[in-house]
Design a protein around this motif. Structure first.
Motif, short mmCIF file in Angstrom:
data_model
loop_
_atom_site.label_atom_id
_atom_site.label_comp_id
_atom_site.label_asym_id
_atom_site.label_seq_id
_atom_site.Cartn_x
_atom_site.Cartn_y
_atom_site.Cartn_z
N GLU A 147 -29.75 1.36 103.05
CA GLU A 147 -29.97 1.15 101.62
C GLU A 147 -29.43 2.32 100.81
O GLU A 147 -28.80 2.13 99.77
CB GLU A 147 -31.45 0.94 101.33
N THR A 148 -29.70 3.52 101.34
CA THR A 148 -29.19 4.71 100.66
C THR A 148 -27.68 4.63 100.59
O THR A 148 -27.07 4.88 99.54
CB THR A 148 -29.61 5.97 101.43
N ALA B 123 -22.76 1.88 95.56
CA ALA B 123 -22.86 1.21 94.26
C ALA B 123 -22.66 2.23 93.15
O ALA B 123 -22.01 1.95 92.14
CB ALA B 123 -24.22 0.52 94.14
N GLU B 124 -23.25 3.44 93.38
CA GLU B 124 -23.15 4.49 92.36
C GLU B 124 -21.70 4.87 92.08
O GLU B 124 -21.34 5.17 90.95
CB GLU B 124 -23.94 5.73 92.79
N ILE B 125 -20.90 4.88 93.15
CA ILE B 125 -19.50 5.25 92.91
C ILE B 125 -18.66 4.04 92.52
O ILE B 125 -17.44 4.05 92.63
CB ILE B 125 -18.89 6.01 94.11
#
Lengths: 419, 118
Positions: free
Chosen positions: A78-79, A85-87
């Motif tokens: 998940e991390t 997703a963040e990038i």
């Protein structure tokens, strides 16, 4: 806690592995990863138990350890997904880890899911057998290889590929409840039946591991009927295997030659297994209710007629002939028809049976099947057509691939000549 | 798969002192269910006290009959279970689990023996 030699751990691992794999597979939705995490838990046990002693409930210890690792794995994923997703990439985030299971019923459900997944029809029959023996029977790859008479790398490859296929095809870790339930259950029962037959056909072999497959299959059938008490065919299969197993000791002569049903010493049949078969058949009938009995229930009912008969001659042959008729209607097969002919010969005499067998002569599926000439020879002999009978026994002997059986058929041909 | 008979020997006084607790019975039933589901437990039963039993002895061609209770032996057979297991180690593992459901004040000895087959 108690001190215990490391060798005894193996027994605990074998007993507990299927349930742990099943419990972890529900979390990670992948039997391959579940098996790896279970292996990790076993390694952890090997490190800790010799030092701290075996926990009071080793199964729960292994389950907790493996599940903890599973949750760690899910969190890491998940991390990773979040970071991606963040990038700027778009990846679905998987569901949060479900609550801790404690209820034994939950573990039973997981075990059942594991059975259905290992026996999924996207896998070949060989792959299903190997995976089932590995994940549910607790057999090692070398044990499966010896039992199935295939090289070890082949089995290892089958298992790896099967796990990959399940993951690639996104096979859900679940017990099917939709319209495909019957077909999926059929696949599970078939796997157990095939495992049993693999062992049953090999009683004369040198390697005890092959006949031991019968025991593995019987145990799987018993486990499954406890997990699915409302399914008549599951009880039917369990009953059938109990009856078949009851004859193991009587099936082979001391020299290894197979002993035909009619010549078997019925005192050597295992009464306990027969009683268990009758109980299982009762459960099957109760679960069937007013519906038409399925093929395994019918085969078990036929086996029950044999198991409860004092002698071959006193067997309820008319009932067996009727049951084979029902079976042929339900699952048409020339082999079933041939068996029906044998029952008819006992119930009504060799002449009407010979007509049934002759009708099968053109059947392409039976062209190389040694039991067709063998049965035909038997009927001809009873009709005193000895020359034709001898020819049929010879033909049967030339068709069988089993050396013991060939010897038996040759002997019958010689005896026919002498008459 | 071989079958094993576990002869459960108890000190009869344990059983007579009020018999097994409801908690023990409950734990036992749970274990029995688990063992049945695992395909291991073929049959099991507890036995009535030796006071209701009889010993029939044969020696030198003569039979003698003694009614219970058998006070001269401290441990008596109090029950049995018939197991089908892969090997002795597995039968022993299940037997340990059977013993573990008992409270600390119990003294129980299980003699696990393989049945002669064939």
């Amino acid at each position: 806690m108690e001190a215990q030699p490391a060798a005894a751990f193996e027994t605990v691992f074998r007993l507990e592995s299927p349930r742990v794999i099943a419990g972890v597979a529900r979390l990670v939705r992948d039997v391959g990863i579940a098996e790896e995490l279970t292996q990790d838990a076993l390694v952890a046990a090997l490190e800790q138990w010799p030092r701290d002693g075996v926990p009071d409930n080793p199964g729960a210890w292994l389950m907790t350890t493996a599940r903890r690792r599973a949750v760690d794995l899910i969190r890491r994923r998940e991390t990773y997904a979040r970071k991606l997703a963040e990038i700027g990439r778009d990846l679905p985030v998987s569901a949060p880890p479900p609550e801790e299971p404690a209820d034994p019923e939950d573990i039973d459900d997981d075990l059942l899911r594991l059975v259905f997944t290992a026996c999924h029809p996207v896998l070949s029959a060989e792959a299903r057998i190997a995976l089932t023996l590995r994940l549910l029977g607790g057999l090692t790859t070398p044990e499966i290889a010896r039992a199935c008479l295939v090289p070890e790398p082949t089995v290892a490859q089958r298992i790896v590929r099967a796990k990959r296929t399940l993951a690639r095809k996104n096979v859900a870790f679940e017990v099917p409840y939709g319209p495909d339930r019957a077909a999926r259950l059929g696949s599970v029962l078939e796997v157990i039946y095939l495992i049993f037959n693999e062992g049953y056909a090999a009683t004369a072999g040198d390697d005890w591991l092959r006949p031991a497959l019968c025991e593995d299959a019987l145990r799987l059938a018993r486990v499954l009927s406890a997990l699915m008490p409302k399914e008549p065919e599951v009880h039917g299969l369990a009953a059938l295997l109990e009856f078949q197993s009851s004859r193991t000791a009587a099936r082979t002569a001391p020299d290894g030659e197979p002993v035909l049903l009619r010549d078997q010493n019925r005192h050597r049949w295992n009464r306990l297994l027969i009683a268990r078969g009758i109980t299982a058949l009762g459960h099957a009938h109760a679960a069937t209710g007013s519906a038409a009995p399925g093929p395994y229930v019918l085969q078990a009912a036929i086996a029950a007629c044999h198991a409860t008969a004092l002698t071959y001659e006193e067997t309820d042959w008319p009932r067996i002939a009727t049951l084979y008729g029902l079976l042929a209607a339900r699952a048409p097969s020339p082999v079933v028809e041939l068996n029906r002919a044998v029952a008819v010969s006992m119930a009504e005499g060799p002449a009407p049976a010979l007509a049934l067998v002759d009708a099968l002569a053109a059947e392409p599926a039976l062209r190389d099947y040694h039991l067709l000439p063998s049965v035909r020879g038997d009927l001809l002999l009873r009709l005193d057509r000895t020359a034709e009978a001898r020819e049929e026994f010879e033909r049967a002997a030339s068709l069988t691939r089993n050396a013991r059986e060939r010897a038996l058929l040759r002997r019958r041909a010689r005896e026919t000549e002498a008459r | 798969m071989p079958r094993y008979l576990s002869l459960i020997r108890i000190e009869e006084s344990d059983a007579l002192a009020g018999g097994p607790s409801p908690e023990l019975i409950q734990r036992m039933e749970k274990l029995m269910e688990e063992m049945t589901k695992a395909g291991v437990l073929l049959d099991t039963a507890g036995l009535t006290p030796t006071a209701q039993g009889t010993r029939v002895h044969y020696e030198g061609g003569r039979i003698s009959v003694t009614d219970g209770p058998f006070t001269e032996t401290k441990e008596v057979v109090g029950g049995y279970s018939l197991l089908q297991a892969k090997d002795l180690a597995e039968a022993v593992e299940w037997t340990k689990r059977f013993l573990k459901v008992h409270e600390d004040h119990w003294t129980v000895t299980c003699e696990v023996r393989e049945l002669m087959e064939g």
